[in-house]
Design an enzyme around this catalytic site. Structure first.
Site, mmCIF file in Angstrom:
data_model
loop_
_atom_site.group_PDB
_atom_site.id
_atom_site.type_symbol
_atom_site.label_atom_id
_atom_site.label_comp_id
_atom_site.label_asym_id
_atom_site.label_seq_id
_atom_site.Cartn_x
_atom_site.Cartn_y
_atom_site.Cartn_z
ATOM 1 N N SER A 1 0.749 -1.103 0.094
ATOM 2 C CA SER A 1 -0.003 -0.035 -0.107
ATOM 3 C C SER A 1 0.952 1.186 -0.063
ATOM 4 O O SER A 1 0.520 2.280 -0.660
ATOM 5 C CB SER A 1 -1.066 0.042 1.040
ATOM 6 O OG SER A 1 -0.479 0.073 2.559
ATOM 7 N N ASN A 2 2.000 1.240 0.541
ATOM 8 C CA ASN A 2 2.785 2.221 0.511
ATOM 9 C C ASN A 2 3.571 2.346 -0.930
ATOM 10 O O ASN A 2 3.477 3.666 -1.363
ATOM 11 C CB ASN A 2 4.175 2.262 1.593
ATOM 12 C CG ASN A 2 3.493 2.754 2.903
ATOM 13 O OD1 ASN A 2 3.435 3.824 3.103
ATOM 14 N ND2 ASN A 2 3.370 1.712 3.832
ATOM 15 N N ASN B 1 13.587 4.125 4.274
ATOM 16 C CA ASN B 1 12.678 3.143 4.904
ATOM 17 C C ASN B 1 11.821 3.743 5.530
ATOM 18 O O ASN B 1 11.907 4.920 6.161
ATOM 19 C CB ASN B 1 13.383 2.422 5.849
ATOM 20 C CG ASN B 1 12.522 1.049 6.613
ATOM 21 O OD1 ASN B 1 11.736 0.292 5.760
ATOM 22 N ND2 ASN B 1 12.759 0.815 7.903
ATOM 23 N N HIS C 1 8.827 3.554 9.013
ATOM 24 C CA HIS C 1 8.677 2.500 9.885
ATOM 25 C C HIS C 1 7.496 2.782 10.775
ATOM 26 O O HIS C 1 7.405 4.116 10.960
ATOM 27 C CB HIS C 1 10.193 2.485 11.011
ATOM 28 C CG HIS C 1 9.835 1.626 12.219
ATOM 29 N ND1 HIS C 1 10.187 0.347 12.022
ATOM 30 C CD2 HIS C 1 9.369 1.952 13.326
ATOM 31 C CE1 HIS C 1 10.012 -0.122 13.374
ATOM 32 N NE2 HIS C 1 9.450 0.729 14.121
ATOM 33 N N GLU D 1 1.231 7.058 7.072
ATOM 34 C CA GLU D 1 2.373 6.506 6.021
ATOM 35 C C GLU D 1 2.232 6.852 4.784
ATOM 36 O O GLU D 1 3.043 7.326 4.213
ATOM 37 C CB GLU D 1 2.611 5.003 6.217
ATOM 38 C CG GLU D 1 3.079 4.603 7.733
ATOM 39 C CD GLU D 1 3.228 2.953 7.864
ATOM 40 O OE1 GLU D 1 3.864 2.627 6.941
ATOM 41 O OE2 GLU D 1 2.806 2.579 8.624
HETATM 42 C C1 GRF Z 1 3.857 -0.650 6.822
HETATM 43 O O1 GRF Z 1 3.466 -0.525 8.010
HETATM 44 C C2 GRF Z 1 5.474 -0.160 6.944
HETATM 45 O O2 GRF Z 1 5.602 0.976 7.790
HETATM 46 C C3 GRF Z 1 6.156 -1.258 7.616
HETATM 47 O O3 GRF Z 1 5.613 -2.488 6.803
HETATM 48 C C4 GRF Z 1 4.265 -1.971 6.268
HETATM 49 C C5 GRF Z 1 4.133 -2.368 4.904
HETATM 50 O O4 GRF Z 1 2.623 -2.086 4.673
HETATM 51 N N1 GRF Z 1 7.723 -1.425 7.219
HETATM 52 P P1 GRF Z 1 2.465 -2.042 3.000
HETATM 53 O O5 GRF Z 1 3.034 -3.320 2.349
HETATM 54 O O6 GRF Z 1 3.019 -0.656 2.372
HETATM 55 O O7 GRF Z 1 0.815 -2.135 2.866
#
Ligand code: GRF
Length: 200
Positions: A17-18, A111, A113, A183
């Site tokens: 999703s990010n 990264n 977090h 995020e």
């Molecule tokens: C996010 O919460 C990120 O902070 C962590 O892993 C998760 C990844 O989620 N490192 P997605 O795959 O981006 O939905």
């Protein structure tokens, strides 16, 4: 004059999703960047599917495909460099990045977090474990952090951070969902900040 677009490799292991938020922000904000590679330790996951649907090259690479860890690390460096990658964005990549890859991209790897580092970071602090620890510690706020990656887990210099409230009836799941929304705005903003830093 055509500006060089910063070439980005995104490393993912899950939903992505990010990754999707970054992809959409680059397009909507017309950032001078393009995602040229999605690297994953999982052949099939949300991130890899999204990459395929959007014409982004994918690279499935795991330690198991190689005789030694060093060979794996070298192949990873080569696989990323092959695409003239300028920066790497880790977005839910659930493996420690080999030191050789970190060394090949000094100050060029970020990264995200799901907590306010340096609190609630380090080995074992991932996914729901982070949010459970935040609730157990009785924190009134948490958040998300984008930081540079170095050889130590979650210890690189912080680029951008944003807070999220912890509500009295939160579970680790409700908190995770609220942090994830944060995020999705924070990572594109951090990318924009990095691009501006690199151009100044
Ligand atoms: C996010 O919460 C990120 O902070 C962590 O892993 C998760 C990844 O989620 N490192 P997605 O795959 O981006 O939905």
């Amino acid at each position: 004059m055509t500006t060089h677009k910063t070439r980005i490799a995104v490393f993912c292991s899950g939903n992505g999703s990010n990754f999707k938020a970054l992809f959409e922000a680059i397009r909507n904000k017309q950032l001078p960047a393009e995602i040229v590679l999605c690297l994953s330790n999982r052949a099939r996951c949300g991130a890899m599917e999204f990459a395929e649907q959007n014409g982004i090259t994918t690279l499935h690479i795991t330690e198991k495909q190689f005789a030694s860890f060093d060979e794996f690390a070298d192949a990873m460096v080569e696989g990323v460099k092959k695409h003239q990658t300028d920066i790497i964005l880790l977005a839910g990549y659930m493996r420690k990045v080999p030191d050789a890859v970190v060394a090949a991209f000094p100050d060029k790897m970020l990264n995200i977090h799901p907590a306010l580092l340096p609190k609630f970071g380090g080995e074992g602090m991932y996914g729901v474990h982070v949010h459970t620890a935040v609730l157990e510690a009785g924190e009134s706020e948490t958040g998300a952090t984008v930081h540079f990656v170095n050889e130590e887990y979650d210890k690189g210099e912080i680029l951008l951070q944003r807070t999220v409230p912890v509500l009295p009836d939160d579970t680790a799941e409700t908190l995770a969902a609220r942090v994830l929304v944060c995020e999705h705005a924070l990572y594109p903003d951090a990318l924009e900040k990095l691009l501006a830093l690199q151009r100044s």
